[in-house]
Write a protein that holds these residues in place. Sequence first.
Motif, PDB file in Angstrom:
ATOM      1  N   TYR A  55      10.548   4.422   4.763  1.00  0.00           N
ATOM      2  CA  TYR A  55       9.338   4.793   5.498  1.00  0.00           C
ATOM      3  C   TYR A  55       9.686   5.276   6.911  1.00  0.00           C
ATOM      4  O   TYR A  55       9.102   6.250   7.408  1.00  0.00           O
ATOM      5  CB  TYR A  55       8.393   3.596   5.577  1.00  0.00           C
ATOM      6  CG  TYR A  55       7.135   3.861   6.363  1.00  0.00           C
ATOM      7  CD1 TYR A  55       6.057   4.506   5.783  1.00  0.00           C
ATOM      8  CD2 TYR A  55       7.030   3.469   7.694  1.00  0.00           C
ATOM      9  CE1 TYR A  55       4.896   4.759   6.502  1.00  0.00           C
ATOM     10  CE2 TYR A  55       5.875   3.718   8.423  1.00  0.00           C
ATOM     11  CZ  TYR A  55       4.817   4.357   7.818  1.00  0.00           C
ATOM     12  OH  TYR A  55       3.674   4.607   8.542  1.00  0.00           O
ATOM     13  N   LEU A 103       9.954   8.225   2.136  1.00  0.00           N
ATOM     14  CA  LEU A 103       9.112   7.474   1.202  1.00  0.00           C
ATOM     15  C   LEU A 103       8.019   8.368   0.647  1.00  0.00           C
ATOM     16  O   LEU A 103       7.393   9.124   1.395  1.00  0.00           O
ATOM     17  CB  LEU A 103       8.490   6.275   1.926  1.00  0.00           C
ATOM     18  CG  LEU A 103       7.852   5.191   1.058  1.00  0.00           C
ATOM     19  CD1 LEU A 103       8.909   4.514   0.196  1.00  0.00           C
ATOM     20  CD2 LEU A 103       7.153   4.151   1.935  1.00  0.00           C
ATOM     21  N   ASP A 139       3.365   5.689  -1.789  1.00  0.00           N
ATOM     22  CA  ASP A 139       3.956   4.444  -1.310  1.00  0.00           C
ATOM     23  C   ASP A 139       3.772   4.275   0.193  1.00  0.00           C
ATOM     24  O   ASP A 139       3.612   3.153   0.696  1.00  0.00           O
ATOM     25  CB  ASP A 139       5.449   4.433  -1.645  1.00  0.00           C
ATOM     26  CG  ASP A 139       5.698   4.414  -3.148  1.00  0.00           C
ATOM     27  OD1 ASP A 139       4.801   3.967  -3.882  1.00  0.00           O
ATOM     28  OD2 ASP A 139       6.773   4.852  -3.582  1.00  0.00           O
ATOM     29  N   LEU A 191      12.368  -0.278   1.445  1.00  0.00           N
ATOM     30  CA  LEU A 191      11.073   0.381   1.607  1.00  0.00           C
ATOM     31  C   LEU A 191      10.802   0.672   3.083  1.00  0.00           C
ATOM     32  O   LEU A 191      10.324   1.755   3.449  1.00  0.00           O
ATOM     33  CB  LEU A 191       9.968  -0.498   1.017  1.00  0.00           C
ATOM     34  CG  LEU A 191       8.588   0.151   0.818  1.00  0.00           C
ATOM     35  CD1 LEU A 191       8.666   1.205  -0.277  1.00  0.00           C
ATOM     36  CD2 LEU A 191       7.562  -0.895   0.465  1.00  0.00           C
ATOM     37  N   SER A 245       0.319   2.933   0.809  1.00  0.00           N
ATOM     38  CA  SER A 245       0.244   1.515   0.452  1.00  0.00           C
ATOM     39  C   SER A 245       0.906   0.648   1.525  1.00  0.00           C
ATOM     40  O   SER A 245       0.375  -0.396   1.913  1.00  0.00           O
ATOM     41  CB  SER A 245       0.927   1.292  -0.898  1.00  0.00           C
ATOM     42  OG  SER A 245       0.918  -0.074  -1.238  1.00  0.00           O
TER      43      SER A 245
END
Length: 313
Positions: A14, A19, A23, A10, A26
């Motif tokens: 990013y 991403l 998401d 993740l 978040s």
Amino acid sequence: MTGWHAPDDLVTRYADGSLPEADAWSLETHLENCGPCAVRVSHAARAGAAGVMLAQVRGAVLNAVREPAPATARTPAPATTQVPVSASAPAVPRGARAVGGRLARIAWAAGPALRGAWSAAVVLVAVGAVALAYGGGSASARPFLLAVAPIVPVAGVALSYGRHADPLHEIVAASPSGGLRLLLMRTSAVLAVSLPLLTAAGLLLPPSGSRLPAAPAAATWLLPGLALTLASLVLSGYVGCRNATAVVGGGWLLALAAPALSATGSGLTARLTQQLSLYFTGASLQGGWAAAAALCALLLAARRSAYDRLETM
């Protein structure tokens, strides 16, 4: 800080910009309260393609700071003109500066419409209708206001989003906070200004008079205005913001003007009032506008990914 930490994949996605928008939002919210994850994201960004450029920028900034400033000849000021800073201007409290900076950021995020001529135009419409009713003794003030009010927020949306409205649009819209989120935020700001102001002006207007049919109530335009605004947002995902608002606003004016101008047998104000009653008056009509607004909101949620790069090319 919570016990959860962002997985490595993740963080990597990013940092390289792959991403998905939801998401990314978040993760950004989590990074505000989690120092270790923020450090990992920073390291991932430096290790990626942007790391070389960041290092060059950092080096250039440090070199510029370390180099001594060139000496310039200055004429010393007379002793009588040297006034201490504390005596020449009062210090601004840190809290006041923080509040001022926050208000400035809110005003900037609200969009170009609220910073430009649109806000003045909304005030002019509201004040002009009241002045026309009381100062000019015109019975057409309420029909005029109700006819224009539903497309006022539509015009505000057109002036809030897009390359034609914001010189930094491509940069802002391509960020994780851009797309539908930015469009809805600026639309909310437009509605927060236009809805209460125009409704208050409608409440101040006198009745139409005995010679004219009763005009709809001052608040009957709220659901139609909301539905038309949401419809313009849905259509923006297909044809762009400016084209969508032009179609929706022009369609509304045509739906009002064509029957009122083609009918005969009474004055234009009376025909316009009757046409507005056909669109606004009655629980079934208001329920239809509410259903249309809800349907548009569902379509926006279903097609939210279509707004990630809206008008960025």
